[in-house]
Design a protein around this motif. Sequence first.
Motif, PDB file in Angstrom:
ATOM      1  N   GLU A 199      87.784  -6.834  52.707  1.00  0.00           N
ATOM      2  CA  GLU A 199      88.071  -5.308  53.155  1.00  0.00           C
ATOM      3  C   GLU A 199      87.983  -4.908  54.746  1.00  0.00           C
ATOM      4  O   GLU A 199      88.591  -4.158  55.470  1.00  0.00           O
TER       5      GLU A 199
ATOM      6  N   LEU B 294      91.233  -5.877  56.386  1.00  0.00           N
ATOM      7  CA  LEU B 294      92.333  -4.994  55.770  1.00  0.00           C
ATOM      8  C   LEU B 294      92.154  -4.007  56.767  1.00  0.00           C
ATOM      9  O   LEU B 294      93.221  -3.293  57.376  1.00  0.00           O
ATOM     10  N   ALA B 295      90.866  -3.457  56.872  1.00  0.00           N
ATOM     11  CA  ALA B 295      90.755  -2.190  57.427  1.00  0.00           C
ATOM     12  C   ALA B 295      91.099  -2.503  59.143  1.00  0.00           C
ATOM     13  O   ALA B 295      91.810  -1.559  59.834  1.00  0.00           O
TER      14      ALA B 295
ATOM     15  N   LEU C 237      94.743  -2.574  59.253  1.00  0.00           N
ATOM     16  CA  LEU C 237      95.342  -1.197  59.258  1.00  0.00           C
ATOM     17  C   LEU C 237      95.154  -0.426  60.618  1.00  0.00           C
ATOM     18  O   LEU C 237      96.174   0.387  60.780  1.00  0.00           O
TER      19      LEU C 237
ATOM     20  N   LEU D 178     103.887   6.108  55.188  1.00  0.00           N
ATOM     21  CA  LEU D 178     103.622   4.899  54.120  1.00  0.00           C
ATOM     22  C   LEU D 178     104.529   3.769  54.678  1.00  0.00           C
ATOM     23  O   LEU D 178     104.024   2.512  54.304  1.00  0.00           O
TER      24      LEU D 178
ATOM     25  N   VAL E  16     103.381   1.603  57.301  1.00  0.00           N
ATOM     26  CA  VAL E  16     102.158   0.629  56.964  1.00  0.00           C
ATOM     27  C   VAL E  16     102.333  -0.445  56.126  1.00  0.00           C
ATOM     28  O   VAL E  16     101.737  -1.507  56.399  1.00  0.00           O
TER      29      VAL E  16
ATOM     30  N   ARG F 145      98.976   2.031  47.861  1.00  0.00           N
ATOM     31  CA  ARG F 145      98.584   3.257  47.342  1.00  0.00           C
ATOM     32  C   ARG F 145      97.541   3.178  46.329  1.00  0.00           C
ATOM     33  O   ARG F 145      96.421   3.840  46.443  1.00  0.00           O
TER      34      ARG F 145
ATOM     35  N   MET G 280      94.413   1.612  48.108  1.00  0.00           N
ATOM     36  CA  MET G 280      93.641   2.643  48.966  1.00  0.00           C
ATOM     37  C   MET G 280      92.756   3.672  47.905  1.00  0.00           C
ATOM     38  O   MET G 280      91.826   3.966  48.338  1.00  0.00           O
ATOM     39  N   ASN G 281      93.293   4.094  46.914  1.00  0.00           N
ATOM     40  CA  ASN G 281      92.944   4.758  46.035  1.00  0.00           C
ATOM     41  C   ASN G 281      91.567   4.363  45.343  1.00  0.00           C
ATOM     42  O   ASN G 281      90.454   4.733  45.043  1.00  0.00           O
TER      43      ASN G 281
ATOM     44  N   LEU H 106      89.859   1.643  47.039  1.00  0.00           N
ATOM     45  CA  LEU H 106      88.793   1.366  48.181  1.00  0.00           C
ATOM     46  C   LEU H 106      88.334   2.648  48.613  1.00  0.00           C
ATOM     47  O   LEU H 106      87.229   2.849  49.326  1.00  0.00           O
ATOM     48  N   GLY H 107      89.025   3.735  48.664  1.00  0.00           N
ATOM     49  CA  GLY H 107      88.527   5.022  49.264  1.00  0.00           C
ATOM     50  C   GLY H 107      88.449   6.204  48.355  1.00  0.00           C
ATOM     51  O   GLY H 107      88.327   7.402  48.723  1.00  0.00           O
ATOM     52  N   ALA H 108      87.925   5.841  47.034  1.00  0.00           N
ATOM     53  CA  ALA H 108      87.603   6.806  45.977  1.00  0.00           C
ATOM     54  C   ALA H 108      86.421   7.455  46.398  1.00  0.00           C
ATOM     55  O   ALA H 108      85.697   7.038  47.251  1.00  0.00           O
TER      56      ALA H 108
ATOM     57  N   TRP I  62      97.238   9.511  49.328  1.00  0.00           N
ATOM     58  CA  TRP I  62      96.864   8.213  49.965  1.00  0.00           C
ATOM     59  C   TRP I  62      96.355   8.258  51.465  1.00  0.00           C
ATOM     60  O   TRP I  62      95.510   7.479  51.833  1.00  0.00           O
TER      61      TRP I  62
ATOM     62  N   ARG J  97      94.330  10.477  52.437  1.00  0.00           N
ATOM     63  CA  ARG J  97      92.896  10.713  52.325  1.00  0.00           C
ATOM     64  C   ARG J  97      92.118   9.530  51.930  1.00  0.00           C
ATOM     65  O   ARG J  97      91.120   9.070  52.552  1.00  0.00           O
ATOM     66  N   ALA J  98      92.899   8.692  50.823  1.00  0.00           N
ATOM     67  CA  ALA J  98      92.021   7.710  50.498  1.00  0.00           C
ATOM     68  C   ALA J  98      91.960   6.541  51.702  1.00  0.00           C
ATOM     69  O   ALA J  98      91.003   5.702  51.984  1.00  0.00           O
ATOM     70  N   SER J  99      93.059   6.458  52.528  1.00  0.00           N
ATOM     71  CA  SER J  99      93.061   5.488  53.797  1.00  0.00           C
ATOM     72  C   SER J  99      91.960   5.954  54.728  1.00  0.00           C
ATOM     73  O   SER J  99      91.230   5.135  55.108  1.00  0.00           O
TER      74      SER J  99
ATOM     75  N   ARG K 169      89.102   7.672  53.838  1.00  0.00           N
ATOM     76  CA  ARG K 169      87.880   7.340  53.758  1.00  0.00           C
ATOM     77  C   ARG K 169      87.498   5.707  53.519  1.00  0.00           C
ATOM     78  O   ARG K 169      86.315   5.288  53.760  1.00  0.00           O
ATOM     79  N   PHE K 170      88.630   4.948  53.249  1.00  0.00           N
ATOM     80  CA  PHE K 170      88.341   3.552  53.374  1.00  0.00           C
ATOM     81  C   PHE K 170      88.034   3.210  54.819  1.00  0.00           C
ATOM     82  O   PHE K 170      87.049   2.349  55.090  1.00  0.00           O
ATOM     83  N   LEU K 171      88.744   3.745  55.754  1.00  0.00           N
ATOM     84  CA  LEU K 171      88.573   3.127  57.141  1.00  0.00           C
ATOM     85  C   LEU K 171      87.142   3.968  57.684  1.00  0.00           C
ATOM     86  O   LEU K 171      86.541   3.086  58.376  1.00  0.00           O
TER      87      LEU K 171
ATOM     88  N   ARG L 114      84.295   4.295  55.893  1.00  0.00           N
ATOM     89  CA  ARG L 114      83.342   3.646  55.241  1.00  0.00           C
ATOM     90  C   ARG L 114      83.255   2.154  56.023  1.00  0.00           C
ATOM     91  O   ARG L 114      81.993   1.538  56.152  1.00  0.00           O
ATOM     92  N   THR L 115      84.364   1.755  56.280  1.00  0.00           N
ATOM     93  CA  THR L 115      84.434   0.180  56.624  1.00  0.00           C
ATOM     94  C   THR L 115      84.186   0.169  58.014  1.00  0.00           C
ATOM     95  O   THR L 115      83.184  -0.678  58.516  1.00  0.00           O
ATOM     96  N   LEU L 116      84.954   0.962  59.099  1.00  0.00           N
ATOM     97  CA  LEU L 116      84.864   0.866  60.421  1.00  0.00           C
ATOM     98  C   LEU L 116      84.265   2.194  61.259  1.00  0.00           C
ATOM     99  O   LEU L 116      83.674   2.038  62.108  1.00  0.00           O
TER     100      LEU L 116
END
Lengths: 74, 338
Positions: free
Chosen positions: A22, A25-26, A29, A40, A43, A66, A69-70, A72-74, B271, B273-275, B277-279, B281-283
Amino acid sequence: MTDTWPYLDVHQSRTHEPTPYEYKLAATLEEVYTREGHELADVVRGLNARQVHAADGAPWTEESFRAEMNRLGA
Amino acid sequence: MTLSSSATAEHIYATGLRNQWHPVVPSHFVAPGAMRKVTALGEQWLLFRRSDGALSMLADRCPHRGAPLSLGKHLGDRVACWYHGVEVEPDGTVSSVPGLPGCSLEGKKLVTSLPVREVAGAILAYFGDEEHPEPVALTLPEPLTDPGVDAFLCYAEWDAPWRYAVENLLDPMHGAFLHHDSHTMFDGDTTAKFRIRETGRGYFFEKTDQRGVNFDWVELCRTGVDWVDLSIPYPPSAGPGGPFGIVGMVCPVGERRSGVFFWRYRRVEDWQRASWRFLYRTLIEQRHWDVLEQDRVMLEAMPADADQQENLYQHDLGVVRLRRLYRAAAEAQSTAGA
Ligand code: FES
Ligand SMILES: [Fe+2]
């Protein structure tokens, strides 16, 4: 949770400490967003060009990105 | 009785305005079936949650002889004082006096119970004084209710007066200096002209010559609860979705303590939004935290009489207006009972 003053907790949004996958990946990204763009397609291309693949090792598609992301970002 | 209407204006200014809503602590601080002692507006309170999730907020003072109810026992739907066992219901009614059954205290509502609401992960309570126990209307910040907006709450406790924490938000210019080395506020001019623009619910304090570059504007909103709204650009690394915003609120804990609530929000969907949220939390959360720590270090280091010996200039108009507003409210509230 602590009852003592002061409450100073850096991480309040996480459900777990990110895995090495993770983190990688972050960070990638962020680089892709900075250099390639915000669409998209940008990316997916950017991640694949950097050989940073999904957890199962497969190259990214728009659908798989997608979905990840859904997750990991839920 | 708590929050007396005969408090001096000085005391109210120091410990927080009455007769409005304030945030108290994040919702998750009180698990189902648990209770938690908190301080707010200079007084002790008990947050009590039944196992079905229903939350109530009681003065932390036993109606018998004043022992803290927070030292007592959670009985599921009531709290029992540890000292002599008097039982109090979530609405403040004494349900039983075990040492003297039939005692006249039973059935009386003797403990102050504040109206509470849970909003976007935070507990808000209405702090009315004796003369204003009925809650005022509460209009929530749109970014916290708009389904197209996604928000993360960050809560922190600072050893600084509540009004310094609010003043800091009505002072956008500090972004270009205090936060110059941050991930979001590195850019933009270090000189600016500001103006105040009135709204129906407060006012904007904004730069006249720059927007969308640094911390360039802030809106103070008084909608039953006091909050600010502001927007700060993200660097391209944060991906699609544009700037992030902050809804900020402050809990006046005591004279030199504040609980600060910052909802970092972004208008993102799908996506993107999800991206984010992921970033986040992580960074990104860590970087936001580092910025917030700069504010904390500065505000905690301010002398207690900082606002007594100042030489203000044009950038401080937003702060001056805020103080005038809060001082006038404190004056009005201190004489409300006269
Ligand atoms: S002080 Fe609480 S029961 Fe006596
Ligand atoms: Fe700041």
